[in-house]
Enzyme design. Sequence first.
Site, PDB file in Angstrom:
ATOM      1  N   ASP A  66     -20.501 -23.766  38.603  1.00 26.70           N
ATOM      2  CA  ASP A  66     -21.437 -23.845  37.487  1.00 26.70           C
ATOM      3  C   ASP A  66     -22.495 -22.788  37.747  1.00 26.70           C
ATOM      4  OD1 ASP A  66     -23.386 -24.363  35.623  1.00 26.70           O
ATOM      5  OD2 ASP A  66     -23.572 -26.499  36.083  1.00 26.70           O
ATOM      6  N   VAL A  67     -22.462 -21.684  37.005  1.00 29.71           N
ATOM      7  CA  VAL A  67     -23.360 -20.574  37.305  1.00 29.71           C
ATOM      8  C   VAL A  67     -24.818 -20.896  36.994  1.00 29.71           C
ATOM      9  CG1 VAL A  67     -21.526 -18.883  37.023  1.00 29.71           C
ATOM     10  CG2 VAL A  67     -23.012 -19.422  35.072  1.00 29.71           C
TER      11      VAL A  67
ATOM     12  N   ASN B  51     -20.222 -12.583  32.303  1.00 29.30           N
ATOM     13  CA  ASN B  51     -19.646 -13.011  31.035  1.00 29.30           C
ATOM     14  C   ASN B  51     -20.039 -14.438  30.633  1.00 29.30           C
ATOM     15  OD1 ASN B  51     -17.617 -12.953  28.793  1.00 29.30           O
ATOM     16  ND2 ASN B  51     -16.569 -14.454  30.083  1.00 29.30           N
TER      17      ASN B  51
ATOM     18  N   TYR C 110     -29.804 -18.516  21.637  1.00 30.55           N
ATOM     19  CA  TYR C 110     -28.661 -17.675  22.006  1.00 30.55           C
ATOM     20  C   TYR C 110     -28.969 -16.203  21.746  1.00 30.55           C
ATOM     21  CZ  TYR C 110     -23.841 -15.855  21.779  1.00 30.55           C
ATOM     22  OH  TYR C 110     -22.683 -15.123  21.957  1.00 30.55           O
TER      23      TYR C 110
ATOM     24  N   LYS D 225     -29.480 -13.273  24.621  1.00 31.16           N
ATOM     25  CA  LYS D 225     -28.517 -12.178  24.620  1.00 31.16           C
ATOM     26  C   LYS D 225     -29.229 -10.834  24.444  1.00 31.16           C
ATOM     27  CE  LYS D 225     -24.519 -14.217  25.222  1.00 31.16           C
ATOM     28  NZ  LYS D 225     -23.817 -14.053  26.531  1.00 31.16           N
TER      29      LYS D 225
END
Length: 251
Positions: free
Chosen positions: A64-65, A91, A151, A155
Amino acid sequence: MDLGIEKKVAVVIAASRGIGKATALGLAREGCAVAICARGAEGLATAHAEIEALGVPTFSRTCDVGDLEALRGFLNQARTELGSVDILINNASAFAFGSDIQDWEKSFSIDLLASVQATEHVLPWMLASGGGAIVHVSSTAGLEAPGPPAYSALKAALLSHAKNVAVAQARNGIRINCVTPGAVEFPGGIWEGAKQNQPDAYQGMLATIPAGRMVSDTEVADTIIFAASERASGMTGAVLSVDLAQHKGNL
């Protein structure tokens, strides 16, 4: 075209499906040793087997990053198992499309902070070996509004982070670029699900894409791999849109 990355070691974060898996497989076909991680053990095992079947050294670990210690542990073990880290593909995404505090926290933790920390963790290794290549997978949503607030904002932050690292590391032979996919359709993905279960939303998104179709995970992966390759040696701090003209701004 010889991409000049045979025998390099590539790490792909979040590679059990979609863009990440397609990128890992593409790197393996170019002769890279490949390390991958993902949260889901089953999908990760399948991806590992497909990469290994291409005849390259392969390492995988569930991770789990959003847990930075787990992320660092994966990177450390990948380097130990495969010998170095020459290429890093960030990613991961929480795909948090709401606007409440939980969406902001998830997007910050996974979309931005995990990419920043993975980059910072491998930079000393790349410096010691004389160079490397990093690619952030951002999004068309990071380039223009309207979009999911958290989001989109996080990003967009990836673009700024990449540019700053590119400037700081240019003399050290370390390149970092961003790829900004538009809507991506692949088996098991969000838009394939929408096509079946939310046809109005799917058709609404299609209407924003001049080509009349969505890009595939492989099309995005091909651009990521090029950006990480020696053929892109003159490119750093760049933003590469892979969206069939979905993003319509001049910049």
